[in-house]
Design a protein around this motif. Structure first.
Motif, mmCIF file in Angstrom:
data_model
loop_
_atom_site.group_PDB
_atom_site.id
_atom_site.type_symbol
_atom_site.label_atom_id
_atom_site.label_comp_id
_atom_site.label_asym_id
_atom_site.label_seq_id
_atom_site.Cartn_x
_atom_site.Cartn_y
_atom_site.Cartn_z
ATOM 1 N N UNK A 126 38.374 -43.861 27.345
ATOM 2 C CA UNK A 126 39.739 -43.474 27.411
ATOM 3 C C UNK A 126 40.246 -43.335 28.801
ATOM 4 N N UNK A 127 41.454 -43.137 29.583
ATOM 5 C CA UNK A 127 42.472 -43.625 30.601
ATOM 6 C C UNK A 127 41.468 -42.796 31.761
ATOM 7 N N UNK A 128 40.253 -41.722 31.949
ATOM 8 C CA UNK A 128 39.736 -40.814 32.843
ATOM 9 C C UNK A 128 38.743 -41.802 32.605
ATOM 10 N N UNK A 129 37.563 -42.577 31.654
ATOM 11 C CA UNK A 129 36.660 -43.304 32.682
ATOM 12 C C UNK A 129 37.018 -44.262 32.953
ATOM 13 N N UNK A 130 36.235 -44.972 34.352
ATOM 14 C CA UNK A 130 36.001 -45.958 35.318
ATOM 15 C C UNK A 130 35.256 -46.231 35.976
ATOM 16 N N UNK A 131 34.404 -47.041 36.462
ATOM 17 C CA UNK A 131 33.481 -47.663 36.977
ATOM 18 C C UNK A 131 33.042 -46.662 38.104
ATOM 19 N N UNK A 132 33.887 -45.839 38.714
ATOM 20 C CA UNK A 132 33.147 -44.681 39.766
ATOM 21 C C UNK A 132 32.692 -43.504 38.706
ATOM 22 N N UNK A 133 33.027 -43.425 37.646
ATOM 23 C CA UNK A 133 32.120 -42.338 36.869
ATOM 24 C C UNK A 133 30.841 -43.211 36.549
ATOM 25 N N UNK A 134 30.694 -44.534 36.001
ATOM 26 C CA UNK A 134 29.516 -45.171 35.816
ATOM 27 C C UNK A 134 28.964 -44.567 37.482
ATOM 28 N N UNK A 135 29.848 -44.469 38.496
ATOM 29 C CA UNK A 135 28.569 -44.864 39.813
ATOM 30 C C UNK A 135 27.990 -43.510 40.198
ATOM 31 N N UNK A 136 28.530 -42.255 39.598
ATOM 32 C CA UNK A 136 28.226 -40.945 39.694
ATOM 33 C C UNK A 136 26.673 -41.047 38.540
ATOM 34 N N UNK A 137 27.240 -41.793 37.616
ATOM 35 C CA UNK A 137 26.043 -41.179 36.303
ATOM 36 C C UNK A 137 24.733 -42.357 36.935
ATOM 37 N N UNK A 138 24.706 -43.455 37.743
ATOM 38 C CA UNK A 138 23.846 -44.083 38.267
ATOM 39 C C UNK A 138 23.917 -43.002 39.579
ATOM 40 N N UNK A 139 23.984 -42.982 40.678
ATOM 41 C CA UNK A 139 23.702 -42.030 41.341
ATOM 42 C C UNK A 139 22.479 -40.928 40.627
ATOM 43 N N UNK A 140 22.846 -40.351 39.689
ATOM 44 C CA UNK A 140 21.948 -38.973 38.553
ATOM 45 C C UNK A 140 20.696 -39.603 38.809
ATOM 46 N N UNK A 141 20.396 -40.762 37.907
ATOM 47 C CA UNK A 141 19.966 -42.139 37.516
ATOM 48 C C UNK A 141 18.963 -41.804 39.379
ATOM 49 N N UNK A 142 19.326 -42.535 40.388
ATOM 50 C CA UNK A 142 18.516 -42.718 41.379
ATOM 51 C C UNK A 142 17.815 -42.160 41.879
ATOM 52 N N UNK A 143 18.927 -40.450 42.091
ATOM 53 C CA UNK A 143 17.678 -38.904 42.433
ATOM 54 C C UNK A 143 17.157 -38.344 41.308
ATOM 55 N N UNK A 144 16.906 -38.940 39.986
ATOM 56 C CA UNK A 144 16.087 -38.571 39.374
ATOM 57 C C UNK A 144 14.615 -38.943 39.366
ATOM 58 N N UNK A 145 14.805 -40.964 39.646
ATOM 59 C CA UNK A 145 13.764 -41.477 40.935
ATOM 60 C C UNK A 145 12.658 -41.139 41.844
ATOM 61 N N UNK A 146 14.057 -40.326 42.400
ATOM 62 C CA UNK A 146 13.697 -39.401 44.061
ATOM 63 C C UNK A 146 12.800 -38.516 43.969
ATOM 64 N N UNK A 147 13.154 -37.626 43.324
ATOM 65 C CA UNK A 147 13.022 -36.726 42.140
ATOM 66 C C UNK A 147 11.364 -36.678 42.337
ATOM 67 N N UNK A 148 11.495 -37.546 41.603
ATOM 68 C CA UNK A 148 10.454 -37.321 40.354
ATOM 69 C C UNK A 148 9.020 -38.067 41.202
#
Length: 311
Positions: free
Chosen positions: A145-167
């Motif tokens: 949709x129009x609401x989706x852009x690369x910055x949303x993916x950046x947010x998801x990527x940040x979640x994945x990085x924090x998962x590694x950090x917390x584990x």
């Protein structure tokens, strides 16, 4: 009337989430005028100074660590670097509340990844709750949709990085001081900010504008960076205090107050309000996360009762 430990822990957790969100707000405001990695470096210096003082006062630096401890600290710090880059880059380009909503899936992602990596057992109820939470994230970012852009993916990527950090933290022994862990990350993030601020981005496209380089800062901009660093330290201290005062099953769900703070501060500071779909997705993610945490607490209680019965 005396305040219970759990109530005190809840208060500290809410204050922690407010402090972290205020830090994000200051960073979002100042990075519209000052290159991102310049602000990351300067904020890092403030965080390092605060952590060094706290480490000295608490005697954390007298603790002797093994090679395995330092490897885990390094892994966590590298994950923190990528989490910082992706989160702040996304924050620069998208509403604070929208990014905060995406980050709410973090507890669910950590639970699922711990099951996959460490073999933690999760029942079908919690698994369904986790999957429902991920559906909520899809509603927030709305691929296609129009609401989706690369910055949303950046947010998801940040979640994945924090998962590694917390584990990575989970694998550390209890003898490793929290301040040492935080200081290692703060130093590496600050070094990263300095290094990337010096990288020329000419010809790399408009998406890199405003990230690198150095400019002279006025007193207002310096005050914003200073406030961001101060609130970052407050958030860290309150988060640690919350977990030490209260039962994790009671305190942890109040991490989700960060979304409420993000909506309030996003509107007050930037005139941003999430749309209806973002609110729906956020509600799904938060409800799924709270259910997962409460279910985990219930399972622990049942296991404790069974252990006492056997004893």
């Amino acid at each position: 009337m005396a305040i219970s430990d759990n109530l005190r822990g809840v208060a500290y957790m809410c204050l922690s989430m407010l402090a972290f969100t205020v830090n994000d707000s200051f960073m979002k405001a100042v990075t519209t005028e000052v290159p991102l990695f310049q602000t990351v470096f300067l904020r890092g210096l403030i965080a390092i100074a605060g952590l060094v003082v706290m480490g000295s006062l608490t005697g954390a630096f007298r603790q002797k660590l093994q090679g395995a401890d330092w490897r885990l600290i390094t892994l966590r710090s590298v994950a923190e670097i990528f989490a910082t880059i992706t989160f702040l880059t996304a924050l620069l380009h998208m509403p604070l509340a929208n990014l905060s909503a995406i980050m709410q899936v973090l507890p669910l992602a950590v639970t699922l990844t711990a099951a996959l990596v460490f073999g933690d057992r999760i029942g079908w109820r919690r698994l369904v709750a986790i999957l429902v939470g991920f559906v909520g994230v899809m509603i927030i970012i709305r691929p296609g949709t129009e609401a989706f852009d690369i910055w949303s993916l950046m947010g998801v990527a940040s979640v994945l990085c924090v998962v590694v950090r917390d584990l990575a933290v989970r694998r550390m022994g209890s003898h490793v001081p929290s301040i040492i862990v935080a200081l290692g990350a703060a130093v590496m993030v600050a070094v990263m900010g300095l290094g990337l601020s010096l990288v020329p981005t000419a010809g790399m496209g408009a998406n890199f504008d405003g990230l690198t380089g150095w400019i002279a800062m006025d007193m207002a901009q310096l005050a914003q960076v200073g406030a961001a660093g101060a609130f970052l330290i407050v958030g860290y201290l309150c988060a640690v205090t919350a977990m030490r005062w209260g039962d994790i099953g009671v305190v942890a769900p109040f991490r989700y107050t960060s979304l409420l703070w993000a909506i309030v501060l996003g509107f007050a500071a930037f005139g941003e309000l999430p749309d209806g779909w973002t609110l729906v997705g956020s509600a799904i993610v938060v409800a799924s996360g709270i259910y997962t945490l409460l279910r985990e607490r219930q399972k622990r209680r049942m296991a404790a009762v069974a252990a006492r019965a056997e004893g």
